[in-house]
Design an enzyme around this catalytic site. Structure first.
Site, PDB file in Angstrom:
ATOM      1  CG  ASP A 163       9.171 -11.385  -5.531  1.00  0.00           C
ATOM      2  OD1 ASP A 163       8.486 -12.309  -5.033  1.00  0.00           O
ATOM      3  OD2 ASP A 163       8.859 -10.177  -5.390  1.00  0.00           O
ATOM      4  CG  HIS A 182       0.578  -6.953  -0.999  1.00  0.00           C
ATOM      5  ND1 HIS A 182       0.048  -6.969   0.270  1.00  0.00           N
ATOM      6  CD2 HIS A 182      -0.137  -7.869  -1.695  1.00  0.00           C
ATOM      7  CE1 HIS A 182      -0.937  -7.843   0.346  1.00  0.00           C
ATOM      8  NE2 HIS A 182      -1.079  -8.391  -0.827  1.00  0.00           N
TER       9      HIS A 182
END
Ligand code: RIB
Ligand code: CA
Length: 314
Positions: A10, A240
């Site tokens: 995303d 992340h």
């Protein structure tokens, strides 16, 4: 022998870092980018994935995925973290290349059948494409080599609520399906990604030594750094998404434990990943028959950062 991967994403600034890392990794063969809503809408995620392919100058197909969560009401896109354009509001020119016709779930199913037991799905966003692919063809669970997902938290606090991490809370039903399916899942959660920080010097090194992607990555990350500075008084950002790519390149950099994961799909704890040990029987056992996932509990941060820097500046 290179490892075949599909990256479900995303994009998203830290997704961009992860995807450029994967494109640069000699031991990884990126077969496709599949896109999902999350940091941005799926249309913008698809446009941004095409931009990343163009900036990197690679021939990797992009396949558009899910626009909404399976059940829950959609959360607003976190434009305060990734910018309205998902790339730190740098308003980069639109990509010239197009996404392929086939949607993300079909792309996953077709590639998994084309390369049985060889493909690792690296998931960097909410998990709707993986859940949809499982519904489309349940047999893929037995044909996927591994699912490595950035998401969740075992003992670490959440980053959207005290217990929920963004990718999981964005589609908790999809996440619960993914953790309960009979494939090998490795959870790269906040327990480890909150232990890895990159700073401006790291990015300047990539900018100055990677002529293809370095400047773009440096530009888009400034907005992200400002968010971290403002919100957490941190000079830099957590790693992340890229941590999943490092796991695919060198899993021994991480310490893992087995655990059976269920996801809270409603109520105040919605999006919480609840990890049960393998050998425990509970009075109320929602973990019965849940397969063991690999939970990352620690990471050798200096080794991770060195591998990222070496790979991104080759
Ligand atoms: O919680 C961090 C995750 O949520 C990362 O994948 C980031 O890109 C966002 O999608
Ligand atoms: Ca992401």
């Amino acid at each position: 022998m290179s490892r075949k991967i599909i990256i479900d994403t995303d994009p998203g600034i830290d997704d961009a870092m992860a995807i450029f890392l994967a494109f640069n990794a000699p031991t990884l063969d990126v077969l496709a980018l599949t896109t999902t809503f999350g940091n941005v809408s799926v249309d913008l995620a698809t446009k941004n994935a095409l931009t990343l392919v163009e900036v990197a100058g690679v021939d990797v197909p992009v396949s558009r995925g899910v626009a909404l969560p399976l059940v829950r009401k959609p959360l607003a896109a976190p434009d305060f973290v990734h910018g309205k354009d998902g790339f730190g509001n740098i308003n980069y020119p639109a990509p010239k290349c197009q996404a392929i016709e086939r949607n993300a779930a079909q792309t996953i199913v077709d590639l998994v059948h084309q390369y049985p037991n060889e493909i690792t799905i690296v998931a960097l966003g909410p998990l709707g494409n993986l859940a949809t692919a499982l519904a489309l063809d349940p047999s893929i669970a037995g044909l996927v080599h591994e699912v490595i997902l950035m998401g969740g938290a075992d003992t670490e606090s959440g980053n959207v609520t005290p217990v929920a991490e963004a990718n999981i809370i964005n589609d908790p039903h999809a996440a619960d399906i993914v953790f309960q399916a009979n494939w090998q899942v490795t959870m790269v959660g906040l327990d480890v990604t909150h232990k890895v920080l990159i700073d401006d010097a790291f990015l300047e090194n990539v900018r100055d030594n990677n002529t293809q992607c370095g400047d773009f990555l440096y530009q888009v990350t400034q907005f992200y750094f400002n968010f971290y500075r403002k919100e957490f008084s941190i000079d830099g950002c957590y790693v992340h998404d890229a941590s999943t790519i490092v796991y695919a390149m060198a899993p021994d950099i991480f310490t893992t434990k087995p655990g059976r994961v269920r996801v809270a799909v409603d109520g105040v704890a919605i999006g919480q990943t609840i990890v049960a040990p393998l050998d425990k029987q509970y009075v109320v056992d929602h973990w019965d028959n849940v397969p063991a996932s690999n939970i990352c509990v620690d990471v050798d941060s200096p080794r991770l950062l060195q591998l990222m820097a070496d790979t991104l500046t080759k």
